[in-house]
Design a protein around this motif. Structure first.
Motif, mmCIF file in Angstrom:
data_model
loop_
_atom_site.group_PDB
_atom_site.id
_atom_site.type_symbol
_atom_site.label_atom_id
_atom_site.label_comp_id
_atom_site.label_asym_id
_atom_site.label_seq_id
_atom_site.Cartn_x
_atom_site.Cartn_y
_atom_site.Cartn_z
ATOM 1 N N LYS A 482 0.912 -1.232 -0.012
ATOM 2 C CA LYS A 482 0.054 0.070 0.113
ATOM 3 C C LYS A 482 0.729 1.261 -0.101
ATOM 4 O O LYS A 482 0.445 2.422 -0.002
ATOM 5 C CB LYS A 482 -0.987 -0.047 1.252
ATOM 6 N N GLY A 483 2.265 1.209 -0.020
ATOM 7 C CA GLY A 483 3.025 2.345 -0.231
ATOM 8 C C GLY A 483 3.981 2.796 1.019
ATOM 9 O O GLY A 483 4.412 3.549 1.053
ATOM 10 N N LEU A 484 3.566 1.817 2.200
ATOM 11 C CA LEU A 484 4.471 1.918 3.313
ATOM 12 C C LEU A 484 5.671 1.521 3.299
ATOM 13 O O LEU A 484 5.959 0.636 2.706
ATOM 14 C CB LEU A 484 3.602 1.458 4.609
ATOM 15 N N ASP A 485 6.694 2.399 3.877
ATOM 16 C CA ASP A 485 8.250 1.808 4.054
ATOM 17 C C ASP A 485 8.380 0.851 5.050
ATOM 18 O O ASP A 485 7.819 0.817 6.030
ATOM 19 C CB ASP A 485 9.139 3.208 4.374
ATOM 20 N N VAL A 489 6.834 0.291 8.775
ATOM 21 C CA VAL A 489 5.907 -0.809 8.970
ATOM 22 C C VAL A 489 6.434 -1.645 10.254
ATOM 23 O O VAL A 489 5.786 -2.049 11.207
ATOM 24 C CB VAL A 489 5.775 -1.843 7.858
ATOM 25 N N ALA A 490 7.768 -1.688 10.170
ATOM 26 C CA ALA A 490 8.360 -2.262 11.428
ATOM 27 C C ALA A 490 8.093 -1.538 12.777
ATOM 28 O O ALA A 490 7.859 -2.043 13.853
ATOM 29 C CB ALA A 490 10.037 -2.624 11.354
ATOM 30 N N HIS A 491 8.204 -0.199 12.622
ATOM 31 C CA HIS A 491 8.097 0.550 13.792
ATOM 32 C C HIS A 491 6.385 0.741 14.004
ATOM 33 O O HIS A 491 6.471 0.617 15.425
ATOM 34 C CB HIS A 491 8.411 1.792 13.366
ATOM 35 N N MET A 492 5.691 0.532 13.340
ATOM 36 C CA MET A 492 4.437 0.152 13.580
ATOM 37 C C MET A 492 4.152 -0.781 14.203
ATOM 38 O O MET A 492 3.205 -0.806 15.358
ATOM 39 C CB MET A 492 3.542 0.129 12.439
ATOM 40 N N VAL A 493 4.668 -2.053 13.795
ATOM 41 C CA VAL A 493 4.399 -3.143 14.570
ATOM 42 C C VAL A 493 5.120 -3.401 15.997
ATOM 43 O O VAL A 493 4.435 -3.806 17.032
ATOM 44 C CB VAL A 493 5.259 -4.581 13.615
ATOM 45 N N LYS A 494 6.129 -2.592 16.354
ATOM 46 C CA LYS A 494 6.427 -2.307 17.571
ATOM 47 C C LYS A 494 5.483 -1.465 18.530
ATOM 48 O O LYS A 494 5.519 -1.976 19.688
ATOM 49 C CB LYS A 494 7.835 -1.666 17.626
ATOM 50 N N VAL A 495 5.030 -0.431 17.928
ATOM 51 C CA VAL A 495 4.280 0.260 18.705
ATOM 52 C C VAL A 495 3.052 -0.498 19.029
ATOM 53 O O VAL A 495 2.238 -0.134 19.944
ATOM 54 C CB VAL A 495 3.947 1.652 17.947
ATOM 55 N N ALA A 496 2.236 -0.973 17.888
ATOM 56 C CA ALA A 496 1.062 -1.810 18.005
ATOM 57 C C ALA A 496 1.141 -2.774 17.202
ATOM 58 O O ALA A 496 0.539 -3.000 16.084
ATOM 59 C CB ALA A 496 -0.019 -0.691 17.412
ATOM 60 N N PRO A 497 1.413 -3.986 17.997
ATOM 61 C CA PRO A 497 1.774 -5.347 16.999
ATOM 62 C C PRO A 497 0.313 -5.865 16.980
ATOM 63 O O PRO A 497 0.335 -6.818 16.126
ATOM 64 C CB PRO A 497 2.301 -6.117 18.117
ATOM 65 N N ARG A 498 -0.611 -5.460 17.561
ATOM 66 C CA ARG A 498 -2.214 -6.050 17.272
ATOM 67 C C ARG A 498 -2.603 -5.762 15.719
ATOM 68 O O ARG A 498 -3.569 -6.336 15.346
ATOM 69 C CB ARG A 498 -2.919 -5.714 18.185
ATOM 70 N N ILE A 499 -2.058 -4.865 15.089
ATOM 71 C CA ILE A 499 -2.574 -4.601 13.805
ATOM 72 C C ILE A 499 -2.287 -5.554 12.842
ATOM 73 O O ILE A 499 -2.861 -5.971 11.706
ATOM 74 C CB ILE A 499 -1.688 -3.200 13.208
ATOM 75 N N LEU A 500 -1.222 -6.525 13.241
ATOM 76 C CA LEU A 500 -1.021 -7.855 12.289
ATOM 77 C C LEU A 500 -1.687 -8.955 12.660
ATOM 78 O O LEU A 500 -1.961 -9.926 11.998
ATOM 79 C CB LEU A 500 0.480 -8.333 12.724
ATOM 80 N N LEU A 522 -0.799 9.039 3.389
ATOM 81 C CA LEU A 522 -0.048 7.894 4.097
ATOM 82 C C LEU A 522 0.724 7.808 5.093
ATOM 83 O O LEU A 522 0.806 7.116 6.035
ATOM 84 C CB LEU A 522 0.381 6.963 2.745
ATOM 85 N N SER A 523 1.502 8.981 5.175
ATOM 86 C CA SER A 523 2.394 9.291 6.110
ATOM 87 C C SER A 523 1.889 9.431 7.720
ATOM 88 O O SER A 523 2.567 9.501 8.448
ATOM 89 C CB SER A 523 3.265 10.536 5.700
ATOM 90 N N ALA A 524 0.501 9.810 7.491
ATOM 91 C CA ALA A 524 0.017 10.162 9.026
ATOM 92 C C ALA A 524 -0.223 8.439 9.658
ATOM 93 O O ALA A 524 -0.482 8.686 10.966
ATOM 94 C CB ALA A 524 -1.298 10.371 8.890
ATOM 95 N N LEU A 525 -0.170 7.548 8.842
ATOM 96 C CA LEU A 525 -0.372 6.182 9.570
ATOM 97 C C LEU A 525 0.794 5.629 10.455
ATOM 98 O O LEU A 525 0.457 5.145 11.664
ATOM 99 C CB LEU A 525 -0.785 5.131 8.430
ATOM 100 N N PRO A 526 2.077 6.064 10.120
ATOM 101 C CA PRO A 526 3.074 5.555 11.064
ATOM 102 C C PRO A 526 2.993 6.219 12.501
ATOM 103 O O PRO A 526 3.623 5.718 13.285
ATOM 104 C CB PRO A 526 4.372 5.624 10.177
ATOM 105 N N ALA A 527 2.662 7.405 12.482
ATOM 106 C CA ALA A 527 2.429 8.361 13.591
ATOM 107 C C ALA A 527 1.433 7.855 14.535
ATOM 108 O O ALA A 527 1.501 7.981 15.468
ATOM 109 C CB ALA A 527 2.252 9.747 13.162
#
Length: 621
Positions: A482-485, A489-500, A522-527
């Motif tokens: 979807k265009g995320l770096d 994505v790895a940072h997002m999983v560390k912050v909120a692992p339940r997204i997986l 799309l850049s708003a999502l990692p934050a």
């Protein structure tokens, strides 16, 4: 005071409702019965004299009490001296017929005269004497002018309700002396040890007992003792089921007693469980015992069941036993399961058995056991589920700290474990299972995306994420597509692992909605990666309303996702003044009611009301 409260419980209010003319006498008698302590003009040591009530009310209650006592004495003397009743009978009738005496006091209308005499300010002793004389004279005049029907106070004194007294009054008799057999029967029952206030129940249920003939009733009572009962058991038996005195020689009862002999139970043992307030049907109890024999129970088994559960046999005269057996047979239980239920759970109630089995069945279905397996478990362990109600499934899972799959496996392997999860039982956490094979896959996946082995982030993610490593990789790849770096994505999983834990379709839909409908980059999502954890409805509702406010210049632009989504609905409405904005309440209610599902009518409404173009409506539909 015991007889006074018995009068209060005797159903007089219903009788008074049918006879409005006696309502004042009833109220007056109740007030003086309740305040039956000796009156004193001195203040109470624990209260402040007149602070206890209105002085006029206190005086009136005092006068009522004196009038009532005078009426009791006068009526007693009338029954004994004039009507020829023995003193014991006359005293009992006069003391235990408060409603009747209240009627008499109302009829002679001495209340006004007594109140007038009290207003003259005489001392207590003289006033009390004057009240007694006025009441006595008035009642004596009444008795001479019109003799009273003595059966009504007599019936009231033996415990019958006033409404029942009216129903039982003889048509051709007025005086008790003319009913010699009635009085003789009462004396026989009293001499045997039955309380006078309980004789009314016997008279109501078996009037013929009081016309058996001279000496017959006493001999019948002795005959019941001869059947093997103690005197205390006979008293309870006669009060509860007086028909045993009518049939000679109580053939129905004898058949039941023969059953007790056959199953090895002493006859008087059952007497301790009899209740004076229950009427027993002995043939029906014999049928209940016979039904157990028909099911294959031996006499020894039946004896054990009755000893453990006498209430099953006595309540509803065996109806509880029939009900329990029928319920258990409907779920496929046989003789052995019934015996386990009766012997291991002596307090089981037939009313609860069906409900308990229903709750146990729901529990088995809730944890994912198939219909066929549930039927098998109930067939083999129905007694266990019928004995006690299960806790709620969510409560059991929380207390055990397990998932449905593990609990399902436990129950399927050993259904008896269900007994540990009944209401009132203490449930402890189960020990953690050995790591499953998929745990290794999870670790390998997390290491591939940048997690450090043994780190706190790694352990946190392992507890939070579910699924095999291949599925986790697919969800990770979908976020990258979807265009995320990958680093983001790895940072997002560390912050909120339940997204997986979200399915790939759900992840794609939420990202599409965020970008194409809500207008966020799309850049708003990692934050704020927790956006992907929220339900679709919760995200849609707040973001659509915020978009609607933003297009009208009613909201601050470029608010972060966390500001819009992290707050509760109440905080969101308050922060953005939704209800204060024109049409804000209507837009919010409409979107919330539809729950994120829009048809043609809703699309037209969004197009005209919210000014959303067709492309954005299509993305969110």
């Amino acid at each position: 005071m015991g007889w006074a409260w018995a009068a209060l419980r005797s159903g007089v209010p219903r009788w008074c409702a049918q006879n409005p003319s006696c309502s004042s006498s009833w109220v007056g008698s109740i007030r003086l019965i309740i305040r039956s302590q000796p009156y004193s003009t001195a203040p109470s040591p624990s209260h402040g004299g007149e602070e206890d009530g209105d002085p006029d009310e206190v005086r009136q209650e005092m006068l009522n009490r004196w009038m009532f006592r005078a009426a009791q004495t006068t009526f007693r003397d009338y029954l004994h001296a004039t009507r020829g009743l023995c003193f014991t009978d006359a005293k009992h009738i006069s003391e235990r017929s408060p409603v009747f005496l209240g009627e008499l006091l109302d009829e002679v209308k001495v209340n006004k005269a007594v109140t007038k005499a009290a207003d003259q300010g005489e001392d207590e002793a003289r006033l009390r004497s004057k009240v007694k004389k006025r009441v006595s004279r008035a009642l004596v005049r009444l008795f001479h002018r019109r003799p009273v029907n003595e059966f009504r106070p007599f019936f009231e004194s033996i415990g019958l309700r006033p409404s029942e007294c009216d129903y039982l009054l003889p048509q051709d008799l007025t005086f008790l002396a003319d009913a010699e057999m009635l009085l003789e029967s009462c004396h026989a029952l009293c001499s045997y040890g039955i309380a006078r206030r309980k004789i009314g129940r016997i008279y109501w249920n078996a009037t013929e007992v009081f016309s058996l003939g001279q000496g017959v009733l006493a001999s019948k009572l002795e005959a019941l003792e001869g059947l093997g009962f103690s005197k205390a058991s006979v008293i309870k038996l006669v009060i509860s089921t007086p028909t045993v005195l009518v049939h000679d020689p109580a053939v129905e009862l004898k058949t039941f007693l023969l059953w007790l002999d056959d199953i090895g139970i002493q006859r008087d043992w059952i007497g301790q469980f009899l209740s004076e307030r229950v009427s027993y049907n002995w043939p029906k109890m014999v049928q209940a015992l016979q039904s157990l024999s028909d099911l294959g129970f031996t006499k020894d088994d039946i004896g054990k069941v009755v000893r453990k559960n006498p209430h099953l046999l006595l309540e509803q005269s065996g109806g509880e036993l029939h009900s329990t057996v029928d319920t258990m047979q409907r779920v496929g239980s046989g003789k052995r399961e019934l015996l386990d239920l009766f012997l291991n759970h002596p307090n089981v109630d037939s009313v609860d058995v069906g409900w308990n089995i229903s709750k146990g069945s729901c529990f088995l279905h809730d944890i994912g056991i198939s219909y066929c397996d549930v039927k098998k478990i109930l067939n083999s362990h129905g007694w266990m589920f019928g004995a006690a109600p299960m806790k709620a499934t969510s409560t059991i899972l929380a207390q055990l700290n397990v998932g449905k799959a593990r609990l399902r496996k436990i129950i399927m392997e050993e259904p008896c474990q269900s007994m540990n999860y009944t209401i009132g039982s203490k449930v402890s956490r189960l020990p953690r299972c050995k790591p499953e094979p998929c745990v290794k896959e999870k670790r390998e996946f997390l290491r591939r995306i940048g997690f450090v082995e043994g780190s706190e982030d790694m352990e946190k993610a392992l507890k939070a994420i579910r699924g095999k490593g291949t599925k986790l990789q697919d969800r990770y790849n979908k976020l990258v597509e979807k265009g995320l770096d990958p680093k983001h994505v790895a940072h997002m999983v560390k912050v909120a692992p339940r997204i997986l834990n979200q399915k790939t379709d759900a992840l794609a839909y939420k990202i599409s909605f965020l970008v194409h409908v809500a207008g966020y980059p799309l850049s708003a999502l990692p934050a704020f990666p927790r956006y992907l954890e929220f339900t679709v409805h919760k995200s849609k509702l707040k973001m659509l309303v915020y978009s609607w406010l933003l297009e009208r210049g009613l909201a601050a632009p470029q608010l972060t996702l966390s500001t819009v989504l992290a707050s509760s609905e109440t905080e969101f409405i308050k922060a953005h003044h939704v209800y204060k904005v024109p049409m804000g309440r209507e837009v919010w209610s409409k979107l919330k009611r539809e729950g994120g599902s829009f048809g043609q009518e809703e699309i037209r409404w969004l197009r005209h009301r919210c000014n959303l173009d067709d492309s954005r409506i299509e993305c969110m539909s």
